[in-house]
Scaffold this motif. Sequence first.
Motif, PDB file in Angstrom:
ATOM      1  N   LYS A   5      -0.629  -3.982  -0.513  1.00  0.00           N
ATOM      2  CA  LYS A   5       0.257  -2.898  -0.917  1.00  0.00           C
ATOM      3  C   LYS A   5      -0.134  -2.420  -2.318  1.00  0.00           C
ATOM      4  O   LYS A   5      -0.238  -3.211  -3.246  1.00  0.00           O
ATOM      5  CB  LYS A   5       1.713  -3.357  -0.909  1.00  0.00           C
ATOM      6  CG  LYS A   5       2.706  -2.241  -1.177  1.00  0.00           C
ATOM      7  CD  LYS A   5       4.124  -2.768  -1.130  1.00  0.00           C
ATOM      8  CE  LYS A   5       5.124  -1.615  -1.285  1.00  0.00           C
ATOM      9  NZ  LYS A   5       4.962  -0.920  -2.561  1.00  0.00           N
ATOM     10  N   ASP A   7       0.681   0.319  -5.413  1.00  0.00           N
ATOM     11  CA  ASP A   7       1.597   1.286  -6.013  1.00  0.00           C
ATOM     12  C   ASP A   7       0.863   2.031  -7.119  1.00  0.00           C
ATOM     13  O   ASP A   7       0.177   1.416  -7.941  1.00  0.00           O
ATOM     14  CB  ASP A   7       2.820   0.578  -6.611  1.00  0.00           C
ATOM     15  CG  ASP A   7       3.675  -0.084  -5.548  1.00  0.00           C
ATOM     16  OD1 ASP A   7       3.843   0.530  -4.483  1.00  0.00           O
ATOM     17  OD2 ASP A   7       4.142  -1.219  -5.781  1.00  0.00           O
ATOM     18  N   TYR A   9       0.595   4.297 -10.526  1.00  0.00           N
ATOM     19  CA  TYR A   9       1.309   4.341 -11.796  1.00  0.00           C
ATOM     20  C   TYR A   9       1.887   5.729 -12.045  1.00  0.00           C
ATOM     21  O   TYR A   9       1.238   6.748 -11.825  1.00  0.00           O
ATOM     22  CB  TYR A   9       0.361   3.975 -12.943  1.00  0.00           C
ATOM     23  CG  TYR A   9       0.948   4.198 -14.313  1.00  0.00           C
ATOM     24  CD1 TYR A   9       1.794   3.261 -14.890  1.00  0.00           C
ATOM     25  CD2 TYR A   9       0.662   5.368 -15.031  1.00  0.00           C
ATOM     26  CE1 TYR A   9       2.348   3.464 -16.149  1.00  0.00           C
ATOM     27  CE2 TYR A   9       1.213   5.576 -16.294  1.00  0.00           C
ATOM     28  CZ  TYR A   9       2.047   4.623 -16.838  1.00  0.00           C
ATOM     29  OH  TYR A   9       2.598   4.838 -18.071  1.00  0.00           O
ATOM     30  N   LYS A 247       1.078  -7.474 -11.910  1.00  0.00           N
ATOM     31  CA  LYS A 247       0.038  -6.578 -11.421  1.00  0.00           C
ATOM     32  C   LYS A 247      -0.528  -5.794 -12.596  1.00  0.00           C
ATOM     33  O   LYS A 247       0.185  -5.485 -13.548  1.00  0.00           O
ATOM     34  CB  LYS A 247       0.599  -5.607 -10.376  1.00  0.00           C
ATOM     35  CG  LYS A 247       1.008  -6.267  -9.064  1.00  0.00           C
ATOM     36  CD  LYS A 247       1.448  -5.206  -8.059  1.00  0.00           C
ATOM     37  CE  LYS A 247       1.792  -5.852  -6.708  1.00  0.00           C
ATOM     38  NZ  LYS A 247       2.160  -4.823  -5.691  1.00  0.00           N
ATOM     39  N   CYS A 274      -3.656   2.779 -10.368  1.00  0.00           N
ATOM     40  CA  CYS A 274      -2.835   2.108  -9.361  1.00  0.00           C
ATOM     41  C   CYS A 274      -2.745   0.610  -9.671  1.00  0.00           C
ATOM     42  O   CYS A 274      -3.652   0.021 -10.255  1.00  0.00           O
ATOM     43  CB  CYS A 274      -3.394   2.337  -7.962  1.00  0.00           C
ATOM     44  SG  CYS A 274      -4.981   1.595  -7.672  1.00  0.00           S
ATOM     45  N   TYR A 275      -1.616   0.042  -9.302  1.00  0.00           N
ATOM     46  CA  TYR A 275      -1.380  -1.384  -9.530  1.00  0.00           C
ATOM     47  C   TYR A 275      -2.109  -2.209  -8.482  1.00  0.00           C
ATOM     48  O   TYR A 275      -2.079  -1.890  -7.297  1.00  0.00           O
ATOM     49  CB  TYR A 275       0.114  -1.692  -9.460  1.00  0.00           C
ATOM     50  CG  TYR A 275       0.898  -1.142 -10.619  1.00  0.00           C
ATOM     51  CD1 TYR A 275       0.953  -1.826 -11.835  1.00  0.00           C
ATOM     52  CD2 TYR A 275       1.594   0.054 -10.501  1.00  0.00           C
ATOM     53  CE1 TYR A 275       1.684  -1.330 -12.904  1.00  0.00           C
ATOM     54  CE2 TYR A 275       2.330   0.562 -11.564  1.00  0.00           C
ATOM     55  CZ  TYR A 275       2.367  -0.128 -12.757  1.00  0.00           C
ATOM     56  OH  TYR A 275       3.087   0.381 -13.811  1.00  0.00           O
TER      57      TYR A 275
END
Length: 298
Positions: A5, A7, A9, A247, A274-275
């Motif tokens: 997954k 996520d 930023y 992360k 992105c993380y």
Amino acid sequence: MKQTKIDFYTESGIAKPLNITLVFLCGLISILFFSYFYSLIITYLPIIYFNFLIVIGFGFTIAFLSRIFNVVFKIRNRRKSIIITIILSLFAIYFQWVSYIFIISFDDYDFFKTFKEFEYFLSILFRPDIVIENIIEISKVGLWSIGSSNLYIRGFMLWAIWLVEACIIIFVSYNIFKNFNDIPFSEKDNKWFKKEIIDFDFEHIAFKKKFVEEFLLNPFESVNQLKRGDGLRHSKISIFKSETESKNLITIDNVIVTQRGKGKKDYTKVLEYCYVDNSDLSQIKGKFRTKKASIFDY
């Protein structure tokens, strides 16, 4: 294959009134200093054709000063940072006029006049009406001529030159600041993420959408499959680390160097910030060496 997954930023948008005030205060003091030297150079530089480059350099200075103070005082709102930069550029134009009027007020001007006549300088600085009156008077008589023709530029033509100069200063400072990369901020640590760069030129990523899809499935494998790029066309991977976040962030840019390595570098974003789990980053850093980013890499 197990999907990881990811996520992306997004900045928090936080810009506290006190912090904005401090940015303005420090920015105005610094820009007043640089505006004075800008006016000195413009006034006494014998080669008028260099003035255009000096105006551009002044715009650069405003943008970098705004960038520095926005970072120091932790402004995490790009829109407000850009507005701050534009306002600072407007003040810079006013400050350079104050400085110019002060300088030409003395027949025997020397640098130490600023300290000897500091009260007089302040009396001009805080009287915009006096500044405007002087500008109007200067526009009527003119203060410099074209070459050795003794033909003084005045009136509409002089106002047009001043307007172009002001527009260049505002546009350059705005455009330079707008093109600065975002620096991710850890709200948990109340600090900017620290940047590292993978010290390896990966191949230029032609199919960006396909690569991003693969990266979202498995960050390490997608990076590991990239081949070595060349000096003129390649991609660079940057990692942004936090002290306590579970992360961290990764971003990837395509880089094209113009004029066979002697020109500027054009960056195109392949993967936005992105993380990524620290375990994935550990794998990447275990395979590829990283180096600490310098201040010019942000």
